[in-house]
Design a protein around this motif. Structure first.
Motif, PDB file in Angstrom:
ATOM      1  N   SER A   1      -8.858   9.573 -13.529  1.00  0.00           N
ATOM      2  CA  SER A   1      -8.067   9.677 -12.497  1.00  0.00           C
ATOM      3  C   SER A   1      -8.251   9.096 -11.534  1.00  0.00           C
ATOM      4  O   SER A   1      -7.233   8.174 -10.548  1.00  0.00           O
ATOM      5  CB  SER A   1      -7.233  11.325 -11.855  1.00  0.00           C
ATOM      6  N   TRP A   2      -9.469   8.598 -10.973  1.00  0.00           N
ATOM      7  CA  TRP A   2      -9.812   7.429  -9.588  1.00  0.00           C
ATOM      8  C   TRP A   2      -8.684   5.739  -9.987  1.00  0.00           C
ATOM      9  O   TRP A   2      -8.246   5.575  -9.023  1.00  0.00           O
ATOM     10  CB  TRP A   2     -11.017   7.763  -9.407  1.00  0.00           C
ATOM     11  N   ALA A   3      -9.863   5.810 -10.771  1.00  0.00           N
ATOM     12  CA  ALA A   3      -9.013   4.243 -11.898  1.00  0.00           C
ATOM     13  C   ALA A   3      -7.980   4.321 -11.235  1.00  0.00           C
ATOM     14  O   ALA A   3      -7.053   3.458 -10.628  1.00  0.00           O
ATOM     15  CB  ALA A   3      -9.693   4.270 -13.104  1.00  0.00           C
ATOM     16  N   ILE A   4      -6.806   4.946 -11.894  1.00  0.00           N
ATOM     17  CA  ILE A   4      -5.755   5.277 -12.249  1.00  0.00           C
ATOM     18  C   ILE A   4      -4.747   5.046 -10.626  1.00  0.00           C
ATOM     19  O   ILE A   4      -4.015   4.937 -10.586  1.00  0.00           O
ATOM     20  CB  ILE A   4      -5.052   6.068 -13.302  1.00  0.00           C
ATOM     21  N   LYS A   5      -5.538   6.257 -10.276  1.00  0.00           N
ATOM     22  CA  LYS A   5      -5.263   5.951  -8.428  1.00  0.00           C
ATOM     23  C   LYS A   5      -4.509   4.806  -8.084  1.00  0.00           C
ATOM     24  O   LYS A   5      -4.186   4.436  -6.939  1.00  0.00           O
ATOM     25  CB  LYS A   5      -6.297   7.132  -7.828  1.00  0.00           C
ATOM     26  N   SER A   6      -5.934   3.674  -8.149  1.00  0.00           N
ATOM     27  CA  SER A   6      -6.200   2.880  -8.013  1.00  0.00           C
ATOM     28  C   SER A   6      -5.286   1.565  -8.069  1.00  0.00           C
ATOM     29  O   SER A   6      -4.649   1.071  -6.815  1.00  0.00           O
ATOM     30  CB  SER A   6      -7.656   2.222  -7.917  1.00  0.00           C
ATOM     31  N   GLN A   7      -4.911   1.786  -8.700  1.00  0.00           N
ATOM     32  CA  GLN A   7      -3.724   0.825 -10.015  1.00  0.00           C
ATOM     33  C   GLN A   7      -2.398   1.659  -9.536  1.00  0.00           C
ATOM     34  O   GLN A   7      -1.595   0.724  -9.033  1.00  0.00           O
ATOM     35  CB  GLN A   7      -3.879   1.188 -11.022  1.00  0.00           C
ATOM     36  N   ILE A   8      -2.255   2.916  -9.037  1.00  0.00           N
ATOM     37  CA  ILE A   8      -0.372   3.753  -8.413  1.00  0.00           C
ATOM     38  C   ILE A   8      -0.640   2.873  -7.305  1.00  0.00           C
ATOM     39  O   ILE A   8       0.325   2.383  -6.398  1.00  0.00           O
ATOM     40  CB  ILE A   8      -0.709   4.801  -8.687  1.00  0.00           C
ATOM     41  N   GLU A   9      -2.121   2.482  -6.216  1.00  0.00           N
ATOM     42  CA  GLU A   9      -1.797   2.609  -4.789  1.00  0.00           C
ATOM     43  C   GLU A   9      -0.817   0.594  -5.500  1.00  0.00           C
ATOM     44  O   GLU A   9      -0.309   0.084  -4.211  1.00  0.00           O
ATOM     45  CB  GLU A   9      -2.797   1.612  -3.942  1.00  0.00           C
ATOM     46  N   VAL A  10      -2.121   0.069  -6.027  1.00  0.00           N
ATOM     47  CA  VAL A  10      -1.782  -2.053  -6.494  1.00  0.00           C
ATOM     48  C   VAL A  10       0.385  -2.084  -6.637  1.00  0.00           C
ATOM     49  O   VAL A  10       0.714  -2.414  -5.906  1.00  0.00           O
ATOM     50  CB  VAL A  10      -2.144  -1.979  -7.689  1.00  0.00           C
ATOM     51  N   VAL A  11       0.601  -0.613  -7.310  1.00  0.00           N
ATOM     52  CA  VAL A  11       2.277  -0.824  -8.356  1.00  0.00           C
ATOM     53  C   VAL A  11       2.981  -0.069  -6.498  1.00  0.00           C
ATOM     54  O   VAL A  11       3.404  -1.608  -6.498  1.00  0.00           O
ATOM     55  CB  VAL A  11       2.538   0.188  -8.795  1.00  0.00           C
ATOM     56  N   GLU A  12       2.424   0.518  -5.787  1.00  0.00           N
ATOM     57  CA  GLU A  12       3.430   0.591  -4.721  1.00  0.00           C
ATOM     58  C   GLU A  12       3.614  -0.610  -4.022  1.00  0.00           C
ATOM     59  O   GLU A  12       4.215  -0.631  -3.020  1.00  0.00           O
ATOM     60  CB  GLU A  12       2.419   1.806  -4.139  1.00  0.00           C
ATOM     61  N   LYS A  13       2.262  -1.407  -3.632  1.00  0.00           N
ATOM     62  CA  LYS A  13       1.831  -1.857  -3.033  1.00  0.00           C
ATOM     63  C   LYS A  13       2.971  -3.273  -3.218  1.00  0.00           C
ATOM     64  O   LYS A  13       3.350  -4.378  -1.837  1.00  0.00           O
ATOM     65  CB  LYS A  13       0.629  -2.389  -2.330  1.00  0.00           C
ATOM     66  N   ASN A  14       3.117  -3.173  -4.486  1.00  0.00           N
ATOM     67  CA  ASN A  14       4.234  -4.792  -5.165  1.00  0.00           C
ATOM     68  C   ASN A  14       5.470  -3.895  -5.132  1.00  0.00           C
ATOM     69  O   ASN A  14       5.760  -4.845  -6.691  1.00  0.00           O
ATOM     70  CB  ASN A  14       3.197  -5.251  -6.244  1.00  0.00           C
ATOM     71  N   LYS A  15       5.884  -2.733  -5.095  1.00  0.00           N
ATOM     72  CA  LYS A  15       6.705  -2.472  -6.424  1.00  0.00           C
ATOM     73  C   LYS A  15       8.548  -3.151  -5.929  1.00  0.00           C
ATOM     74  O   LYS A  15       8.964  -3.326  -6.466  1.00  0.00           O
ATOM     75  CB  LYS A  15       7.627  -0.659  -4.900  1.00  0.00           C
ATOM     76  N   ASP A  16       8.727  -3.812  -5.226  1.00  0.00           N
ATOM     77  CA  ASP A  16       9.776  -5.241  -4.730  1.00  0.00           C
ATOM     78  C   ASP A  16       9.423  -5.663  -5.652  1.00  0.00           C
ATOM     79  O   ASP A  16      10.079  -7.331  -5.752  1.00  0.00           O
ATOM     80  CB  ASP A  16      10.031  -5.501  -3.423  1.00  0.00           C
ATOM     81  N   LYS A  17       8.361  -6.493  -5.886  1.00  0.00           N
ATOM     82  CA  LYS A  17       8.207  -7.602  -7.243  1.00  0.00           C
ATOM     83  C   LYS A  17       8.181  -7.510  -8.414  1.00  0.00           C
ATOM     84  O   LYS A  17       9.231  -6.687  -8.736  1.00  0.00           O
ATOM     85  CB  LYS A  17       6.679  -8.015  -6.720  1.00  0.00           C
ATOM     86  N   THR A  18       8.891  -9.189  -9.222  1.00  0.00           N
ATOM     87  CA  THR A  18       8.710  -8.341 -10.926  1.00  0.00           C
ATOM     88  C   THR A  18       7.996  -7.956 -11.228  1.00  0.00           C
ATOM     89  O   THR A  18       6.274  -7.934 -10.876  1.00  0.00           O
ATOM     90  CB  THR A  18       9.569  -9.732 -11.298  1.00  0.00           C
ATOM     91  N   PRO A  19       8.395  -6.952 -12.600  1.00  0.00           N
ATOM     92  CA  PRO A  19       7.234  -6.488 -13.030  1.00  0.00           C
ATOM     93  C   PRO A  19       5.757  -7.337 -13.979  1.00  0.00           C
ATOM     94  O   PRO A  19       4.771  -6.737 -14.004  1.00  0.00           O
ATOM     95  CB  PRO A  19       7.732  -5.900 -14.645  1.00  0.00           C
ATOM     96  N   LEU A  20       6.214  -8.549 -14.075  1.00  0.00           N
ATOM     97  CA  LEU A  20       5.331  -9.510 -14.259  1.00  0.00           C
ATOM     98  C   LEU A  20       4.273  -9.883 -13.439  1.00  0.00           C
ATOM     99  O   LEU A  20       2.908  -9.940 -13.528  1.00  0.00           O
ATOM    100  CB  LEU A  20       5.604 -11.206 -15.449  1.00  0.00           C
ATOM    101  N   ILE A  21       5.004  -9.816 -11.895  1.00  0.00           N
ATOM    102  CA  ILE A  21       4.508  -9.780 -10.970  1.00  0.00           C
ATOM    103  C   ILE A  21       3.116  -8.982 -10.265  1.00  0.00           C
ATOM    104  O   ILE A  21       1.535  -8.602 -10.629  1.00  0.00           O
ATOM    105  CB  ILE A  21       5.042 -10.246  -9.360  1.00  0.00           C
TER     106      ILE A  21
ATOM    107  N   ASN B   1      14.610   0.922 -15.047  1.00  0.00           N
ATOM    108  CA  ASN B   1      13.657   2.069 -15.040  1.00  0.00           C
ATOM    109  C   ASN B   1      11.990   1.235 -15.308  1.00  0.00           C
ATOM    110  O   ASN B   1      11.061   2.321 -14.924  1.00  0.00           O
ATOM    111  CB  ASN B   1      13.997   2.735 -15.172  1.00  0.00           C
ATOM    112  N   PHE B   2      11.557   0.275 -14.040  1.00  0.00           N
ATOM    113  CA  PHE B   2       9.951  -0.339 -14.650  1.00  0.00           C
ATOM    114  C   PHE B   2       9.134   0.544 -13.973  1.00  0.00           C
ATOM    115  O   PHE B   2       8.192   1.161 -14.553  1.00  0.00           O
ATOM    116  CB  PHE B   2       9.901  -1.542 -14.462  1.00  0.00           C
ATOM    117  N   ILE B   3       9.381   1.133 -12.964  1.00  0.00           N
ATOM    118  CA  ILE B   3       8.307   2.074 -12.446  1.00  0.00           C
ATOM    119  C   ILE B   3       8.354   2.934 -12.800  1.00  0.00           C
ATOM    120  O   ILE B   3       7.165   3.292 -12.961  1.00  0.00           O
ATOM    121  CB  ILE B   3       8.429   1.711 -11.275  1.00  0.00           C
TER     122      ILE B   3
END
Ligand code: MRU
Length: 345
Positions: free
Chosen positions: A99-119, A76-78
């Motif tokens: 929260s602006w910076a964290i939102k930017s990081q959430i966008e990165v996670v969402e874009k790469n959701k299907d990748k491995t935790p290290l990616i 349940n990494f995400i």
């Protein structure tokens, strides 16, 4: 000038850490500390080792990368990652840059959701380093736009610290002062002490003296004295959150200065990046003001300065009404508070 970055990501093998100046030690010591855990990120912001809206934002962005690395082998990494993001976001409430910076990081996670935790971790590091590098470029632009507004030989008042240490480098309000000083060596700066934590006395004077910019330290109650004497021609401060109508939260005491500046007909400017503008809120009434420990007011250098049983309320920020602000100096130019909606919506 503090030429080096005051906060930065350092890669080490397949992991890394955030290296940041411990601002609680300024002006006595300029020391960098290594932050390499989510807990460390939270505490560094909470205890103000890292302070100033843009610096908090960058620390938050790096914190998200660190959180991903810590969780790389978890199920349940995400879900767990977003819990850590929320935890980092809860460290201080007022500066929207976090929260602006964290939102930017959430966008990165969402874009790469299907990748491995290290990616995902690698992508988070890339994005945080990009935000870190952009911060200095943005501040230099703010500095140059702001410098063009400063009258020749001006006495400039600033409050708190919106300098290189409050950002990755150069500063916002101090960026304006730095750029103005490049053009005109006859400007003079008045730095407010900034009770209770003394960011103006400790950090702003430290930065300005390092740059050999003529600086006079005054206590917070003195600003109208110097305004009345005609010694202040221009006021510039940073901001922690600017509402869509231009109401601006900044260090406690800022609105008092803006009111006095209006009385004496002195232009009052806010210098801040777009990331400090919160277009999701209508006015300053929607800004959460952090209340800090009463001992910050009662105790100075480890000693009580009042009867310890006295009641204290310690709001860390106040909101300056849009009508008192002549302009908001951003990396895109200088705008009246009522222009923000058209420019940034
Ligand atoms: O409580 P602090 O020291 O984090 O408050 C900082 C300020 O009020 C600054 O003026 C603001 O964050 C702008 S920093 C470029």
């Amino acid at each position: 000038m503090l030429e080096e970055k005051t906060i930065e990501w350092v890669s080490e093998g397949d992991f890394g850490y955030c290296l940041t100046v411990d601002q609680t030690l300024i002006p006595y010591e300029y020391k960098k500390v290594k932050i390499n855990s989510t807990e460390g990120v939270y505490n560094s912001i909470k205890t103000m080792i890292v302070r100033g809206a843009p610096a908090i934002g960058i620390m938050g962005a790096h914190g998200c990368s660190i959180a991903a690395y810590e969780l790389k082998n978890e199920d349940n990494f995400i879900e767990k990652l977003y819990k850590k993001f929320d935890y980092i976001n809860s460290s201080r409430p007022t500066a929207v840059n976090l929260s602006w910076a964290i939102k930017s990081q959430i966008e990165v996670v969402e874009k790469n959701k299907d990748k491995t935790p290290l990616i995902i971790y690698d992508e988070l590091v890339k994005n945080a380093v990009k935000l870190e590098n952009e911060d200095i470029i943005i501040n230099k632009k703010i500095g140059d736009f702001g410098a063009s507004l400063v009258p020749k030989g001006a006495g400039i008042l600033t409050h708190c610290n919106a300098g290189a240490l409050a950002t990755v480098g150069y500063g916002t309000a101090l960026g304006v002062i730095r750029s103005a000083f490049k053009n005109d060596k006859t400007i003079k700066v008045f730095a407010d002490e900034t009770r209770p934590r003394g960011q103006g006395a400790k950090i702003t004077t430290y930065e300005l003296l390092r740059d050999k910019i003529p600086t006079t330290l005054i206590t917070d109650g003195m600003c109208s004295y110097f305004m009345k004497k005609g010694m202040i021609d221009f006021v510039v401060t940073g901001a922690d959150r600017i509402a869509s109508n231009g109401d601006s939260a900044n260090k406690i005491g800022t609105s008092t200065i803006a009111i006095a500046a209006r009385y004496y007909n002195i232009p009052f400017y806010i210098a801040a990046p777009k990331s400090t503008i919160d277009m999701s809120i209508k006015s300053g009434d929607d800004i959460v003001i952090e209340l800090r420990d009463e001992n910050e007011v009662k105790i100075v250098n480890g000693k009580p300065i009042c009867p310890m049983e006295v009641n204290v309320i310690n709001p860390s920020f106040d909101v300056t009404d849009n009508g008192l602000i002549k302009g908001i100096i951003t990396e895109y130019g200088v705008f009246r508070p009522d222009e923000l909606k058209d420019v940034f919506s």
